[in-house]
Design an enzyme around this catalytic site. Structure first.
Site, mmCIF file in Angstrom:
data_model
loop_
_atom_site.group_PDB
_atom_site.id
_atom_site.type_symbol
_atom_site.label_atom_id
_atom_site.label_comp_id
_atom_site.label_asym_id
_atom_site.label_seq_id
_atom_site.Cartn_x
_atom_site.Cartn_y
_atom_site.Cartn_z
ATOM 1 N N ASP A 46 -7.024 -6.541 -4.018
ATOM 2 C CA ASP A 46 -6.822 -5.337 -4.866
ATOM 3 C C ASP A 46 -7.032 -5.906 -6.389
ATOM 4 O O ASP A 46 -7.533 -4.994 -7.154
ATOM 5 C CB ASP A 46 -5.554 -4.788 -4.856
ATOM 6 C CG ASP A 46 -5.237 -3.835 -3.797
ATOM 7 O OD1 ASP A 46 -6.116 -3.408 -3.014
ATOM 8 O OD2 ASP A 46 -4.132 -3.464 -3.690
ATOM 9 N N GLU A 87 -8.765 1.167 5.989
ATOM 10 C CA GLU A 87 -9.347 0.689 4.704
ATOM 11 C C GLU A 87 -9.139 -0.879 4.598
ATOM 12 O O GLU A 87 -10.295 -1.776 4.095
ATOM 13 C CB GLU A 87 -8.479 1.471 3.370
ATOM 14 C CG GLU A 87 -9.092 1.026 2.016
ATOM 15 C CD GLU A 87 -8.400 1.544 1.035
ATOM 16 O OE1 GLU A 87 -7.010 2.044 1.231
ATOM 17 O OE2 GLU A 87 -8.594 1.756 -0.052
ATOM 18 N N HIS A 88 -7.998 -1.192 4.736
ATOM 19 C CA HIS A 88 -7.702 -2.903 4.581
ATOM 20 C C HIS A 88 -7.011 -3.000 5.969
ATOM 21 O O HIS A 88 -6.314 -2.637 6.500
ATOM 22 C CB HIS A 88 -6.632 -3.075 3.651
ATOM 23 C CG HIS A 88 -6.919 -2.380 2.271
ATOM 24 N ND1 HIS A 88 -6.304 -1.326 1.817
ATOM 25 C CD2 HIS A 88 -7.764 -3.104 1.254
ATOM 26 C CE1 HIS A 88 -6.637 -1.236 0.548
ATOM 27 N NE2 HIS A 88 -7.547 -2.010 0.216
ATOM 28 N N GLN A 129 0.700 -1.218 -0.077
ATOM 29 C CA GLN A 129 0.011 -0.042 -0.088
ATOM 30 C C GLN A 129 0.957 1.291 -0.116
ATOM 31 O O GLN A 129 0.518 2.356 -0.640
ATOM 32 C CB GLN A 129 -0.982 -0.063 1.132
ATOM 33 C CG GLN A 129 -1.865 -1.223 0.968
ATOM 34 C CD GLN A 129 -2.649 -1.020 -0.328
ATOM 35 O OE1 GLN A 129 -3.336 -0.438 -0.788
ATOM 36 N NE2 GLN A 129 -2.139 -2.118 -1.077
ATOM 37 N N HIS A 138 1.652 2.980 -3.357
ATOM 38 C CA HIS A 138 0.645 3.772 -4.106
ATOM 39 C C HIS A 138 1.033 5.399 -3.925
ATOM 40 O O HIS A 138 0.988 6.067 -4.938
ATOM 41 C CB HIS A 138 -0.700 3.577 -3.355
ATOM 42 C CG HIS A 138 -1.317 2.387 -3.938
ATOM 43 N ND1 HIS A 138 -1.985 2.198 -5.107
ATOM 44 C CD2 HIS A 138 -1.638 1.283 -2.999
ATOM 45 C CE1 HIS A 138 -2.380 1.086 -5.134
ATOM 46 N NE2 HIS A 138 -2.550 0.418 -4.093
ATOM 47 N N HIS A 158 -52.689 20.329 4.099
ATOM 48 C CA HIS A 158 -52.121 19.003 4.424
ATOM 49 C C HIS A 158 -53.380 18.297 5.072
ATOM 50 O O HIS A 158 -53.907 17.297 4.430
ATOM 51 C CB HIS A 158 -51.156 18.773 5.153
ATOM 52 C CG HIS A 158 -49.912 19.061 4.698
ATOM 53 N ND1 HIS A 158 -49.483 20.322 4.101
ATOM 54 C CD2 HIS A 158 -48.669 18.318 4.432
ATOM 55 C CE1 HIS A 158 -48.153 20.366 3.742
ATOM 56 N NE2 HIS A 158 -47.525 19.162 3.911
#
Ligand SMILES: NC(=O)c1ccc[n+]([C@@H]2O[C@H](COP(=O)([O-])OP(=O)(O)OC[C@H]3O[C@@H](n4cnc5c(N)ncnc54)[C@H](O)[C@@H]3O)[C@@H](O)[C@H]2O)c1
Ligand SMILES: N[C@H](CO)Cc1c[nH]c[nH+]1
Ligand SMILES: [Zn+2]
Length: 433
Positions: free
Chosen positions: A362, A328-329, A260, A263, A421
């Site tokens: 992924d 996230e992971h 990761q 990235h 109404h």
């Protein structure tokens, strides 16, 4: 290379808070730059797109036709692939499709005793825009992860945007668009691509929702156009949290952390383990493996900026910290991952066991890789078919039903001081019922 922390340190909590702080998506300078880009695209449409593409992607295009890819060009890219690449993409697409088909929501309704029918109609979105990142790397897998759920949901038209820095097109990305059934691709990126999809231009049709990850400019643009169009989420940089009991090969865990980190310089990789000696082994593995990595500069920066090796008291404490981080992971690289999983409440995707490397998720395990980041897994979920479907409530009222409902509505409407109404309900009341 990486910060070492221990939960026994008196200042552990403030140190952890520091490590998790991520404000790029709301960086005022980025927001200001993005606001100017959005306005320019809104006012000057395609001309602004051509200008920004020249400035930010180094791509000189004479007109929008040069930035438009028709289905035949996607097919040609698919045909140019080596068979092994084509097979890998097809295999990944099949697995992602099979997983997402289970997420399809169906319409439902029920009838009450007096004949009133209530229900929910589930329908796909008409047209969606998929942002596929392409600044620092190319992401064919992200094409599959965005387009396949849209297709499974039944979206009628799928428009994709992807930057092609200096005009370099990636065949795998275009082939993935072909396999997933994308209708049209524009080689645009950043905030200008998001603006084009949100507002429409002479060339680009306005979409109903924009999904897909991207850098801080993409994230800020999506946040800004929300309301004009729907968005899936505001995704931040990639993150991985590994909980290890100290028994997994340290090289495996080191590479998972790199996976990761590579990235982005602001991606986040953290390891939690009760065994200090094991943390040292992983640090040694990283030092030995890093020089062999082509993206070592990005990895080094990411680990130095936002990485950490954290010694915990035990695995139960690791689970508590994981819930606090809401990554996230999350990899549970332990002997009994299912027992530990039962203690996890907040994570985008949970990888169970020593063999479940995050990289498999992924690309091809099946679940989506577009996941909530920056602690948003506390309230958000992975991208899925449900993001491309919406719900309409169905209300059929029988004459008998109008008598029961009318009286309740009338009383409540008078309570709110809303005369029209009340009368609207009362007009349908019948004498003697
Ligand atoms: N969550 C996921 O599923 C997932 C998947 C893949 C990638 N990612 C993340 O997406 C991100 C991709 O970022 P990227 O940069 O590689 O590609 P990107 O496509 O998101 O961004 C590239 C674009 O940014 C714009 N840009 C760059 N510098 C700018 C500037 N100074 N001013 C205005 N605009 C500018 C340009 O228009 C360029 O086209 C990474 O953080 C990666 O980790 C996430
Ligand atoms: N890990 C990214 C999501 O955070 C998705 C991805 C695509 N390709 C490789 N990885
Ligand atoms: Zn990844």
């Amino acid at each position: 290379m990486m910060k070492r922390l221990s939960t026994t340190q008196i200042d552990f909590q403030p140190q952890l808070a520091d490590l998790l702080a991520f404000e790029t998506a709301q960086n005022p300078q980025v927001d200001a730059d993005v606001a100017a880009i959005l306005q320019a695209v809104r006012q000057r449409g395609d001309a602004a797109l051509l200008e920004y593409t020249r400035r930010f992607d180094g791509l000189e295009a004479a007109d929008m036709a040069a930035l438009t890819l028709q289905p035949a060009e996607l097919l040609a890219a698919y045909q140019r692939l080596a068979p092994v690449q084509r097979e890998a993409l097809e295999a990944a697409a099949d697995r992602v499709r099979r997983y997402h088909q289970r997420q399809l929501q169906a319409s439902w309704q029920y009838t009450e005793e007096d004949g009133t029918v209530l229900g929910q109609a589930v329908t796909p979105l008409d047209r969606v825009g998929l942002y596929v990142p392409g600044g620092k790397a190319s992401y064919p897998s992200s094409v599959l992860m965005n387009a396949i759920p849209a297709k499974v949901a039944g979206v009628a038209e799928i428009i994709m945007v992807v930057p092609t820095p200096r005009g370099e097109r990636n065949d795998l990305v275009l082939a993935a668009a072909h396999i997933a059934g994308v209708d049209r691709v524009y080689t645009l990126g950043g905030a200008q691509a998001v603006a084009a999809l949100a507002y429409g231009t002479a060339t680009i049709p306005q979409v109903d929702k924009i999904t897909g990850p991207g850098n801080q400019y993409v994230a800020a643009a999506k946040r800004a156009v929300f309301g004009v169009v729907g968005i899936d989420m505001v995704a931040g940089p990639s993150e991985i949290l590994v909980i290890c009991d100290g028994q997994t090969d340290p090289d495996w865990v080191a590479m998972d952390l790199f996976s990761q980190a590579e990235h982005d310089e602001i991606a986040q990789s953290i390891l939690l383990c009760p065994d200090a000696a094991y943390l040292t082994q992983v640090a040694e593995s990283m030092a030995r493996l890093l020089p062999g990595m082509p993206r070592q500069d990005i990895i080094r920066a990411s680990l130095a900026n936002r990485g950490a090796l954290i010694q915990v008291r035990d695995l139960a404490e690791a689970a508590e910290i994981a819930n606090q981080i809401a990554p996230e992971h999350l990899e549970l690289s332990v002997a009994d991952p299912w027992a530990l999983q039962a203690q996890i409440r907040h994570a985008g995707a949970i990888f169970l066991g020593r063999y479940a490397s995050e990289a498999l998720g992924d690309y091809c395990a099946g679940p989506n890789h577009v996941l909530p980041t920056s602690r948003t897994a506390r309230f958000a979920s992975p991208l899925g078919v449900y993001d491309f479907q919406k719900r309409s409530s169905l209300i059929y009222v029988s004459a008998a039903g109008a008598q029961t409902l009318g009286r309740i509505a009338s009383t409540l409407a008078h309570g709110e001081g809303l005369q029209a109404h009340a009368l609207s309900a009362e007009y349908r009341l019948q004498e003697g019922c």
